[in-house]
Design a protein around this motif. Structure first.
Motif, PDB file in Angstrom:
ATOM      1  N   UNK A  55      26.088  57.503  75.625  1.00  0.00           N
ATOM      2  CA  UNK A  55      26.004  57.157  74.200  1.00  0.00           C
ATOM      3  C   UNK A  55      26.679  55.803  74.041  1.00  0.00           C
ATOM      4  N   UNK A  56      25.911  54.809  73.638  1.00  0.00           N
ATOM      5  CA  UNK A  56      26.486  53.478  73.479  1.00  0.00           C
ATOM      6  C   UNK A  56      26.495  53.144  71.996  1.00  0.00           C
ATOM      7  N   UNK A  57      27.701  53.050  71.466  1.00  0.00           N
ATOM      8  CA  UNK A  57      27.823  52.721  70.046  1.00  0.00           C
ATOM      9  C   UNK A  57      28.003  51.229  69.914  1.00  0.00           C
ATOM     10  N   UNK A  58      27.368  50.647  68.900  1.00  0.00           N
ATOM     11  CA  UNK A  58      27.496  49.204  68.737  1.00  0.00           C
ATOM     12  C   UNK A  58      27.423  48.840  67.271  1.00  0.00           C
ATOM     13  N   UNK A  59      27.977  47.693  66.962  1.00  0.00           N
ATOM     14  CA  UNK A  59      27.843  47.158  65.609  1.00  0.00           C
ATOM     15  C   UNK A  59      28.951  47.629  64.685  1.00  0.00           C
ATOM     16  N   UNK A  60      28.602  47.705  63.412  1.00  0.00           N
ATOM     17  CA  UNK A  60      29.577  47.996  62.363  1.00  0.00           C
ATOM     18  C   UNK A  60      29.654  49.510  62.129  1.00  0.00           C
ATOM     19  N   UNK A  61      30.642  50.142  62.713  1.00  0.00           N
ATOM     20  CA  UNK A  61      30.784  51.595  62.553  1.00  0.00           C
ATOM     21  C   UNK A  61      31.725  51.933  61.415  1.00  0.00           C
ATOM     22  N   UNK A  62      31.580  51.220  60.315  1.00  0.00           N
ATOM     23  CA  UNK A  62      32.384  51.603  59.162  1.00  0.00           C
ATOM     24  C   UNK A  62      31.513  52.453  58.254  1.00  0.00           C
ATOM     25  N   UNK A  63      32.145  53.046  57.288  1.00  0.00           N
ATOM     26  CA  UNK A  63      31.499  54.103  56.498  1.00  0.00           C
ATOM     27  C   UNK A  63      30.227  53.625  55.802  1.00  0.00           C
ATOM     28  N   UNK A  64      30.192  52.326  55.453  1.00  0.00           N
ATOM     29  CA  UNK A  64      29.071  51.824  54.659  1.00  0.00           C
ATOM     30  C   UNK A  64      27.737  52.014  55.377  1.00  0.00           C
ATOM     31  N   UNK A  65      27.749  51.865  56.702  1.00  0.00           N
ATOM     32  CA  UNK A  65      26.476  51.864  57.419  1.00  0.00           C
ATOM     33  C   UNK A  65      26.320  53.072  58.328  1.00  0.00           C
ATOM     34  N   UNK A  66      27.066  54.104  58.055  1.00  0.00           N
ATOM     35  CA  UNK A  66      27.203  55.147  59.046  1.00  0.00           C
ATOM     36  C   UNK A  66      26.130  56.221  59.003  1.00  0.00           C
ATOM     37  N   UNK A  67      25.522  56.404  57.859  1.00  0.00           N
ATOM     38  CA  UNK A  67      24.683  57.582  57.683  1.00  0.00           C
ATOM     39  C   UNK A  67      23.568  57.719  58.726  1.00  0.00           C
ATOM     40  N   UNK A  68      22.784  56.660  59.015  1.00  0.00           N
ATOM     41  CA  UNK A  68      21.680  56.832  59.982  1.00  0.00           C
ATOM     42  C   UNK A  68      22.166  57.231  61.374  1.00  0.00           C
ATOM     43  N   UNK A  69      23.245  56.594  61.860  1.00  0.00           N
ATOM     44  CA  UNK A  69      23.699  56.968  63.201  1.00  0.00           C
ATOM     45  C   UNK A  69      24.280  58.375  63.206  1.00  0.00           C
ATOM     46  N   UNK A  70      24.874  58.753  62.074  1.00  0.00           N
ATOM     47  CA  UNK A  70      25.378  60.124  61.993  1.00  0.00           C
ATOM     48  C   UNK A  70      24.234  61.125  62.121  1.00  0.00           C
ATOM     49  N   UNK A  71      23.141  60.845  61.385  1.00  0.00           N
ATOM     50  CA  UNK A  71      21.969  61.725  61.488  1.00  0.00           C
ATOM     51  C   UNK A  71      21.449  61.754  62.917  1.00  0.00           C
TER      52      UNK A  71
ATOM     53  N   UNK B 113      27.884  54.967  48.128  1.00  0.00           N
ATOM     54  CA  UNK B 113      27.215  55.024  49.426  1.00  0.00           C
ATOM     55  C   UNK B 113      26.146  56.090  49.413  1.00  0.00           C
ATOM     56  N   UNK B 114      25.294  56.033  50.409  1.00  0.00           N
ATOM     57  CA  UNK B 114      24.312  57.102  50.568  1.00  0.00           C
ATOM     58  C   UNK B 114      24.652  57.843  51.839  1.00  0.00           C
ATOM     59  N   UNK B 115      25.343  58.938  51.711  1.00  0.00           N
ATOM     60  CA  UNK B 115      25.725  59.719  52.883  1.00  0.00           C
ATOM     61  C   UNK B 115      25.176  61.124  52.724  1.00  0.00           C
ATOM     62  N   UNK B 116      24.961  61.794  53.849  1.00  0.00           N
ATOM     63  CA  UNK B 116      24.521  63.178  53.763  1.00  0.00           C
ATOM     64  C   UNK B 116      25.695  64.042  53.309  1.00  0.00           C
ATOM     65  N   UNK B 117      25.382  65.160  52.645  1.00  0.00           N
ATOM     66  CA  UNK B 117      26.436  66.048  52.166  1.00  0.00           C
ATOM     67  C   UNK B 117      27.308  66.515  53.334  1.00  0.00           C
ATOM     68  N   UNK B 118      26.661  66.777  54.484  1.00  0.00           N
ATOM     69  CA  UNK B 118      27.421  67.275  55.641  1.00  0.00           C
ATOM     70  C   UNK B 118      28.467  66.249  56.066  1.00  0.00           C
ATOM     71  N   UNK B 119      28.067  64.982  56.107  1.00  0.00           N
ATOM     72  CA  UNK B 119      29.012  63.942  56.530  1.00  0.00           C
ATOM     73  C   UNK B 119      30.120  63.786  55.495  1.00  0.00           C
ATOM     74  N   UNK B 120      29.750  63.855  54.202  1.00  0.00           N
ATOM     75  CA  UNK B 120      30.774  63.729  53.161  1.00  0.00           C
ATOM     76  C   UNK B 120      31.787  64.859  53.252  1.00  0.00           C
TER      77      UNK B 120
END
Lengths: 415, 256
Positions: A55-71, B113-120
């Motif tokens: 798993x290679x993480x890169x870029x801005x891992x702050x909360x603002x841009x996190x949702x897609x990588x989290x999914x 922000x737009x986060x999923x409920x699970x992440x929040x």
């Protein structure tokens, strides 16, 4: 856009996602001017190389841009590839915060749960501290919002409401008892009556309500007379407008209107005053100083309203009749002298008596409900508001119910 | 921006309420990465200063720059963006009373922000653990919390977006000594791990000794002295001397 180290390219089949936030979010960093030459969005490459999951993480891992990588990582864990080891590479991360740390720490923990050995590679000191901080607390169970099935919720609310009504009825009964005994003691020892607060509440609940009560009853009197005249004229019976207005006002409307105005004006004030004292522990302070809040706060208000409401009702009746008289003058050409004479013929003592006799009971109801709601305020300012609303709704409800009961009673005794 | 660069600059600040002048030509610079404590007698405008920097009160004259930017001059929309870069803990936590602790923490996520409920949910749980609350606290309403817990929950909300500056208004007032000491450690810890700049209005001498890199003394409508604890101890100004040499100060200092 994603940082891909040249050495890491294409060693394993790769799935890659780059986070693309909405435009609103994209604007945040640019206009915020954090770090010139803005860091690329968070991205995450995953791939399996033999027995190792990379798993290679890169870029801005702050909360603002996190949702897609989290999914992406959640999806990965939902269907984990067969592997014995996992490597998470931090080298290409530009920005990192607790949210990023949380996602990676959770991913690592879940992989460990699946029996993989997890390596966290190329962490900076600051990243290590953050990951440790989150690991130290353990990856907490996410907060669950439990909700019961609908039929249980409905049953529960009905049950809760019934129980609350029962409890409230018992509480109210106890409160009425306490107030009656305190009034009884006041009658035995008249010196216990706090004269100044009593007069003060007479002024506030009674005298100060005069303009409003006068204006409203005058207008309602005029409106009832006008409507009555229009309808009765169809039978040529418009002279009976006077009977209509006199009887309806003296028996019912004068009192009801006044009681409702007073419930909205003074009942709510009682709740708010006593409630905010309760909230600031002033009532507890009274008790510790050996003062009885019943004596100090409740009894003066109850007695003041019991005296004030009949007086207000009397004024309201007069104003209603005057309103009717004005309309009679205008619409029926009836002079004031004739109007007064017709009123005299239309009403007996008990027409007036029925109205005025009810007033002290209504007053007691309004004052007791108001004071009791104030006393049941708990710590927060919010509960003062809630109790005030409840006190007004409840006292208006009770005033109308009481009026209906009186109507049945007076019918039964033929008055 | 690197540590040590100015992150908050206040120049020639004047604030008044009617004829009552609170600040007159007040200057103050806070450096990135430091914990600065603001002290001063009652009514010297410590909280007013904090509220003015936050933009909750308009200065009558002077300039305030945060992150090197004059926020007062900015259009509303842009200012909002920068306001997310700081977190504020008000005196009693100022939690929204109709929301649970977890929902309180999630307010900025939902709003910005737009986060999923699970992440929040997960992030809320992390913040709750981070400020030392038990996981069960997540589902409680503010009225069900003690004063100390409310402060911690307020802090968790202030930290929700990983701010660069943390403003604290009397963070240890009303806490028992154990709770206050734990709070000091928490601030120290967060500063280390998150690289926060902390702007703290406080009266708590123990907190000043334990956490603050520098202290600014408000008196005579301006900052009369700014420096480390040692500078404070050497000061000959009557109020400063009394404050840092009084019996309580000696006791706090002896413990160090």
């Amino acid at each position: 856009m994603a940082c891909r180290g040249p050495g890491r390219r294409a060693k394993w089949p790769r799935r890659q996602v780059e986070a693309r936030g909405g435009d609103g979010l994209a604007g945040i960093r640019n206009s915020a001017g954090r770090e010139a030459g803005a860091a690329p969005r968070a991205s995450c490459e995953t791939g399996v190389d033999g027995q190792t999951l990379h798993i290679v993480a890169a870029g801005d891992w702050s909360i603002v841009h996190l949702d897609p990588v989290d999914r992406q990582l959640r999806a990965l864990l939902a269907a984990p590839p067969a592997a014995r080891r996992a490597e998470i590479d931090f080298a290409a991360i530009d920005r990192f915060d607790t949210a990023g740390a949380c996602v990676l720490a959770r991913t690592a923990a879940l992989l460990r749960d699946r029996g993989l050995t997890v390596d966290l590679k190329n962490m900076s000191e600051a990243q290590r501290i953050l990951i440790d901080k989150i690991d130290a607390g353990g990856i907490p169970e996410p907060v669950r919002h439990l909700s019961e099935p609908l039929y249980i919720q409905v049953t529960a609310r009905v049950g809760e409401a019934v129980r609350a009504i029962g409890e409230e009825a018992m509480g109210m009964l106890g409160f009425v008892g306490a107030v009656v005994t305190t009034i009884g003691r006041t009658i035995v020892h008249p010196r216990r009556l706090r004269v100044v607060p009593f007069m003060h509440h007479m002024e506030k609940a009674g005298f100060d309500a005069l303009p409003l009560v006068c204006l409203l009853t005058f207008l309602i009197g005029a409106v009832v007379a006008q409507q009555g005249a229009v309808q009765l004229r169809q039978f040529g019976a418009e002279v009976f407008t006077v009977n209509l207005i006199a009887i309806i006002f003296l028996r019912e409307v004068g009192l009801l209107l006044t009681a409702i105005i007073v419930a909205g004006r003074s009942g709510s004030a009682f709740t708010a005053e006593i409630g905010s004292m309760k909230m600031r522990e002033e009532i507890d302070a009274m008790r510790t100083l050996g003062l009885d809040p019943m004596d100090m706060l409740v009894v003066p208000r109850v007695l003041a309203l019991i005296v004030a409401l009949p007086l207000l009702t009397f004024v309201a009746n007069i104003m209603g009749l005057i309103g009717g008289g004005v309309v009679a003058q205008i619409m029926l050409d009836m002079s004031p002298g004739v109007y007064i004479q017709r009123v005299q013929e239309a009403v007996g003592f008990w027409t007036f008596g029925v109205g005025i006799v009810k007033a002290p009971f209504m007053a007691a109801t309004i004052a007791l409900v108001g004071c009791r709601a104030g006393m049941s305020v708990t710590g927060s300012a919010e509960s003062v508001g809630a109790q005030t609303t409840r006190s007004v709704v409840r006292s208006i409800f009770l005033v109308i119910v009481l009026d209906a009961l009186f109507a049945m009673f007076f019918t039964a005794v033929d008055i | 921006m690197r540590n040590g660069e100015p992150i908050i600059e206040v120049e020639g600040l004047v604030t008044r309420f009617g004829d009552n002048v609170i600040h007159e030509n007040l200057d103050l610079t806070v450096k990135r990465g430091e914990v600065i404590g603001i002290v001063g007698g009652s009514g010297t405008g410590k909280s007013v200063l904090l509220r003015t920097i936050l933009g909750l009160k308009k200065p009558d004259a002077g300039r305030i720059r945060v992150f090197g930017l004059d926020l007062a001059e900015m259009p509303e929309q842009e200012r909002r963006v920068h306001e997310r870069r700081w977190g504020v803990l008000f005196q009693d936590g100022a939690l929204f009373s109709s929301l649970t602790v977890a929902q309180n923490i999630q307010v900025p996520y939902r709003e910005h922000l737009q986060l999923s409920q699970a992440l929040m949910d997960e992030l809320a749980a992390v913040k709750i653990a981070m400020v030392g609350l038990k996981p069960e606290a997540a589902g409680l309403y503010p009225s069900e919390l003690s004063g100390g817990m409310r402060k911690r929950a307020g802090l968790a909300r202030a930290l929700a977006l990983d701010p660069e500056i943390l403003f604290l208004d009397e963070p240890t007032a009303g806490l028992d000594p154990i709770g206050a000491a734990a709070f000091d450690e928490l601030i120290e810890d967060l500063k280390e791990t998150l690289g926060l700049t902390v702007f703290m209005v406080t009266h708590d001498l123990d907190t000043l000794y334990a956490t603050c890199d520098r202290i600014a003394v408000l008196a005579e409508k301006r900052v009369i002295l700014i420096g480390t604890i040692d500078d404070m101890l050497l000061s000959r100004h009557a109020w400063v001397h009394e404050y840092f040499h009084g019996p309580r100060a000696r006791a706090a200092f002896a413990g160090k």
